[in-house]
Design a protein around this motif. Structure first.
Motif: not given
Length: 326
Positions: A26-28, A30-31, A58, A227, A230
């Motif tokens: 998993y990673s964001d 957008h980043t 993901y 974060n 969430w």
């Protein structure tokens, strides 16, 4: 159970087996930069990881799949050496959506089958193009589903050879029993993937799963990102814990390695997520020491029943799983 860096699979109730440590991917989206996941999975395979935990949600299954295929082409691994877990998202729980959703994952990975496919949440969200559906006022759009019907659609995917093993995630005892007691059940869930770490040891859920021959797969086994949008950040970071660091010093290890070792000694599978090369390597170095019974008991006693990933945005969902004791 004598686990080593080269031999650390444990049996599942359907005759298959699962490596006790995997890499969470998993990673964001957008980043992170593209290719980060690709490079990390390739490096992890070189380090010795054979288990990869991913999801269509993901947005990087194509990278994971490419890394696996590249390493197969290199001759580093065979397909059967690799264990990939994919996930069925909450907008896709209607029975008619199950197989097309799994096929979409297989297309992204460019693989013929996944080793494990799990229902990611026991809560249905409205099917459609949005992964996180809301109305024009920002209210979540929920969808009533019969998890037993979803499960039957998954069983058909297993019969079709698209997946080797079936499991669930974030289910409480009541929701597990709904599947286990389903009339005509063909395949039991092999696992329940839940948050599990020294501050949230899940003793009752672990015991229930063990009694029913299901394994626990621990996500966020090192705590999680901080974060606040969430994550419950009211509890201190797990890896700052004084006792974990004391034990780590004794073995010349990190607090993260001690936390991971604690879970694998309980038979809990761990899937720490990292795209940091040093941490990917360190997290795998947990087979050259073991904790004493006293240390295991003392780490168990660190339990604060602290759930970092509470999913409170969905706490009014009729199937929200975390109000039950376990």
């Amino acid at each position: 159970m004598n686990l080593t860096a080269t031999s650390h699979r444990i049996p599942l109730n359907d005759g298959n087996s699962i490596p006790i440590i995997g890499l969470g991917t998993y990673s964001d989206p957008h980043t992170r930069s593209p290719e980060t996941c690709l490079a990390s999975v390739k490096m992890a395979i070189d380090v010795g990881y054979r288990h990869f935990d991913g999801a269509y949600l993901y947005h990087n299954e194509h990278e994971v799949g490419q890394a696996i295929r590249d390493k197969i082409t290199e001759g580093k691994v065979k397909r059967e050496d690799i264990f990939y877990c994919g996930k069925l998202w909450a907008t896709c729980l209607s029975p008619e959506l199950v197989r097309p959703t799994l096929e979409r994952t297989l297309q992204g990975l460019k693989l013929d089958y996944v080793d494990l496919y799990i229902i990611e949440l026991p809560m249905g969200l409205k099917p459609g193009k949005q992964n996180y559906p809301r109305d024009k006022n920002g209210k979540w759009l929920y969808h009533k589903v019969d998890l037993r019907a979803t499960w039957e659609a998954l069983e058909a995917c297993k019969d079709a050879g698209l997946v080797k093993s079936l499991g669930v995630s974030n289910f409480n005892r009541r929701q597990l029993e709904l599947i286990l007691n389903k009339p005509g059940l063909k395949y039991k869930p092999v696992c329940n993937q839940v948050e599990c770490h020294p501050y949230f040891t899940q003793p009752k859920l672990l015991k229930f799963c063990q009694q029913h021959d299901m394994v626990i797969v621990a996500f966020s086994p090192l705590g999680t990102s901080r974060n606040p949008t969430w994550v419950n950040v009211s509890s201190p970071p797990l890896l700052d814990d004084t006792f974990l660091n004391l034990v780590a010093k004794k073995y010349n290890k990190t607090a993260a390695q001690v936390a991971l070792r604690f879970n694998i000694q309980r038979g809990v599978i761990v899937i720490p997520k990292s795209f940091n090369p040093q941490r990917i390597t360190e997290n795998f170095q947990i087979f050259d020491f073991s904790l004493t019974e006293e240390e295991m008991t003392n780490i168990e006693a660190l339990n604060k029943n602290t759930r970092f990933v509470e999913l409170l945005m969905w706490s009014d969902h009729p199937d929200y799983p975390f109000f039950d004791e376990y």
